[in-house]
Write a protein that holds these residues in place. Structure first.
Motif, PDB file in Angstrom:
ATOM      1  N   ARG A  13       2.843 -10.659  -8.221  1.00 17.46           N
ATOM      2  CA  ARG A  13       3.839 -10.259  -9.220  1.00 17.46           C
ATOM      3  C   ARG A  13       4.083  -8.751  -9.172  1.00 17.46           C
ATOM      4  N   VAL A  14       3.022  -7.980  -8.971  1.00 21.53           N
ATOM      5  CA  VAL A  14       3.185  -6.528  -8.864  1.00 21.53           C
ATOM      6  C   VAL A  14       4.078  -6.203  -7.671  1.00 21.53           C
ATOM      7  N   LYS A  15       3.792  -6.807  -6.533  1.00 18.80           N
ATOM      8  CA  LYS A  15       4.593  -6.551  -5.333  1.00 18.80           C
ATOM      9  C   LYS A  15       6.024  -7.059  -5.515  1.00 18.80           C
ATOM     10  N   GLU A  16       6.170  -8.220  -6.123  1.00 15.94           N
ATOM     11  CA  GLU A  16       7.506  -8.784  -6.372  1.00 15.94           C
ATOM     12  C   GLU A  16       8.340  -7.831  -7.232  1.00 15.94           C
ATOM     13  N   LEU A  17       7.743  -7.345  -8.296  1.00 16.06           N
ATOM     14  CA  LEU A  17       8.447  -6.424  -9.188  1.00 16.06           C
ATOM     15  C   LEU A  17       8.835  -5.147  -8.447  1.00 16.06           C
ATOM     16  N   ARG A  18       7.896  -4.617  -7.686  1.00 22.37           N
ATOM     17  CA  ARG A  18       8.144  -3.372  -6.944  1.00 22.37           C
ATOM     18  C   ARG A  18       9.282  -3.560  -5.932  1.00 22.37           C
ATOM     19  N   THR A  19       9.245  -4.661  -5.194  1.00 28.69           N
ATOM     20  CA  THR A  19      10.281  -4.870  -4.179  1.00 28.69           C
ATOM     21  C   THR A  19      11.639  -5.222  -4.795  1.00 28.69           C
ATOM     22  N   GLU A  20      11.627  -5.904  -5.952  1.00 27.49           N
ATOM     23  CA  GLU A  20      12.891  -6.183  -6.662  1.00 27.49           C
ATOM     24  C   GLU A  20      13.612  -4.889  -7.015  1.00 27.49           C
ATOM     25  N   HIS A  21      12.834  -3.842  -7.293  1.00 25.40           N
ATOM     26  CA  HIS A  21      13.404  -2.544  -7.658  1.00 25.40           C
ATOM     27  C   HIS A  21      13.571  -1.626  -6.440  1.00 25.40           C
ATOM     28  N   HIS A  22      13.337  -2.188  -5.250  1.00 28.19           N
ATOM     29  CA  HIS A  22      13.504  -1.455  -3.989  1.00 28.19           C
ATOM     30  C   HIS A  22      12.704  -0.156  -3.981  1.00 28.19           C
ATOM     31  N   LEU A  23      11.445  -0.262  -4.407  1.00 21.39           N
ATOM     32  CA  LEU A  23      10.576   0.908  -4.478  1.00 21.39           C
ATOM     33  C   LEU A  23       9.439   0.808  -3.478  1.00 21.39           C
ATOM     34  N   THR A  24       9.052   1.944  -2.944  1.00 22.63           N
ATOM     35  CA  THR A  24       7.847   2.000  -2.136  1.00 22.63           C
ATOM     36  C   THR A  24       6.652   1.959  -3.085  1.00 22.63           C
ATOM     37  N   GLN A  25       5.480   1.753  -2.533  1.00 22.06           N
ATOM     38  CA  GLN A  25       4.284   1.791  -3.376  1.00 22.06           C
ATOM     39  C   GLN A  25       4.148   3.160  -4.032  1.00 22.06           C
ATOM     40  N   GLU A  26       4.473   4.194  -3.296  1.00 17.55           N
ATOM     41  CA  GLU A  26       4.386   5.553  -3.842  1.00 17.55           C
ATOM     42  C   GLU A  26       5.352   5.742  -5.011  1.00 17.55           C
ATOM     43  N   GLU A  27       6.589   5.306  -4.854  1.00 13.31           N
ATOM     44  CA  GLU A  27       7.583   5.442  -5.927  1.00 13.31           C
ATOM     45  C   GLU A  27       7.191   4.628  -7.160  1.00 13.31           C
ATOM     46  N   PHE A  28       6.709   3.412  -6.920  1.00 13.57           N
ATOM     47  CA  PHE A  28       6.294   2.546  -8.021  1.00 13.57           C
ATOM     48  C   PHE A  28       5.123   3.170  -8.767  1.00 13.57           C
ATOM     49  N   ALA A  29       4.137   3.644  -8.013  1.00 10.38           N
ATOM     50  CA  ALA A  29       2.960   4.280  -8.618  1.00 10.38           C
ATOM     51  C   ALA A  29       3.368   5.490  -9.444  1.00 10.38           C
ATOM     52  N   GLU A  30       4.247   6.300  -8.896  1.00  8.33           N
ATOM     53  CA  GLU A  30       4.710   7.498  -9.603  1.00  8.33           C
ATOM     54  C   GLU A  30       5.428   7.123 -10.902  1.00  8.33           C
ATOM     55  N   SER A  31       6.196   6.041 -10.872  1.00  4.11           N
ATOM     56  CA  SER A  31       6.968   5.641 -12.057  1.00  4.11           C
ATOM     57  C   SER A  31       6.078   5.243 -13.229  1.00  4.11           C
ATOM     58  N   ILE A  32       4.845   4.811 -12.928  1.00  6.73           N
ATOM     59  CA  ILE A  32       3.940   4.417 -14.011  1.00  6.73           C
ATOM     60  C   ILE A  32       2.761   5.375 -14.156  1.00  6.73           C
ATOM     61  N   GLY A  33       2.748   6.438 -13.360  1.00  4.24           N
ATOM     62  CA  GLY A  33       1.727   7.466 -13.509  1.00  4.24           C
ATOM     63  C   GLY A  33       0.348   7.106 -12.989  1.00  4.24           C
ATOM     64  N   VAL A  34       0.317   6.385 -11.873  1.00  8.33           N
ATOM     65  CA  VAL A  34      -0.968   6.078 -11.235  1.00  8.33           C
ATOM     66  C   VAL A  34      -0.917   6.499  -9.772  1.00  8.33           C
ATOM     67  N   ALA A  35      -2.077   6.499  -9.118  1.00 14.40           N
ATOM     68  CA  ALA A  35      -2.152   6.861  -7.709  1.00 14.40           C
ATOM     69  C   ALA A  35      -1.567   5.750  -6.840  1.00 14.40           C
ATOM     70  N   THR A  36      -0.955   6.129  -5.734  1.00 13.18           N
ATOM     71  CA  THR A  36      -0.409   5.155  -4.791  1.00 13.18           C
ATOM     72  C   THR A  36      -1.494   4.189  -4.338  1.00 13.18           C
ATOM     73  N   ASN A  37      -2.691   4.713  -4.127  1.00  9.56           N
ATOM     74  CA  ASN A  37      -3.822   3.899  -3.697  1.00  9.56           C
ATOM     75  C   ASN A  37      -4.100   2.771  -4.695  1.00  9.56           C
ATOM     76  N   THR A  38      -3.873   3.008  -5.969  1.00  6.33           N
ATOM     77  CA  THR A  38      -4.088   1.985  -6.996  1.00  6.33           C
ATOM     78  C   THR A  38      -3.173   0.790  -6.755  1.00  6.33           C
ATOM     79  N   ILE A  39      -1.896   1.058  -6.533  1.00  5.76           N
ATOM     80  CA  ILE A  39      -0.929  -0.025  -6.292  1.00  5.76           C
ATOM     81  C   ILE A  39      -1.252  -0.746  -4.993  1.00  5.76           C
TER      82      ILE A  39
END
Length: 98
Positions: A13-39
């Motif tokens: 679901r996390v990956k689905e949501l991220r890809t639905e918004h056409h975001l990289t892991q880095e962009e998604f992580a930044e949008s919620i204030g966590v490290a890219t490594n976390t995502i």
């Protein structure tokens, strides 16, 4: 359902949501204030989704926690759907002017 069986659902679901918004892991992580490594680790099922991160995702992307945790197929929380329906009803009802 055990934690091991829920992990694929949550990570998916996390990956689905991220890809639905056409975001990289880095962009998604930044949008919620966590490290890219976390995502990355959540998506690879190497790390559990904490309640803090889950809330950040739900708040930022206006999604249901039940959907995120695989308890519902409804991505949008019911209150948002009700508000959306009310707004659509207002738009579709012709205004009577006398």
């Amino acid at each position: 359902m055990s934690r091991e069986r829920k992990a694929p659902v949550i990570s998916g679901r996390v990956k689905e949501l991220r890809t639905e918004h056409h975001l990289t892991q880095e962009e998604f992580a930044e949008s919620i204030g966590v490290a890219t490594n976390t995502i990355s680790r959540i998506e690879r099922k190497e790390m559990s989704l904490s309640s803090e991160v889950a809330l950040k995702i739900a708040d930022e992307y206006k999604i249901s926690l039940d959907w995120l945790f695989g308890r519902s197929e409804e991505e949008i929380p019911v209150p948002y759907l009700q508000n959306l329906q009310e707004a659509l009803d207002c738009i579709s009802e012709p205004e009577i002017v006398e």
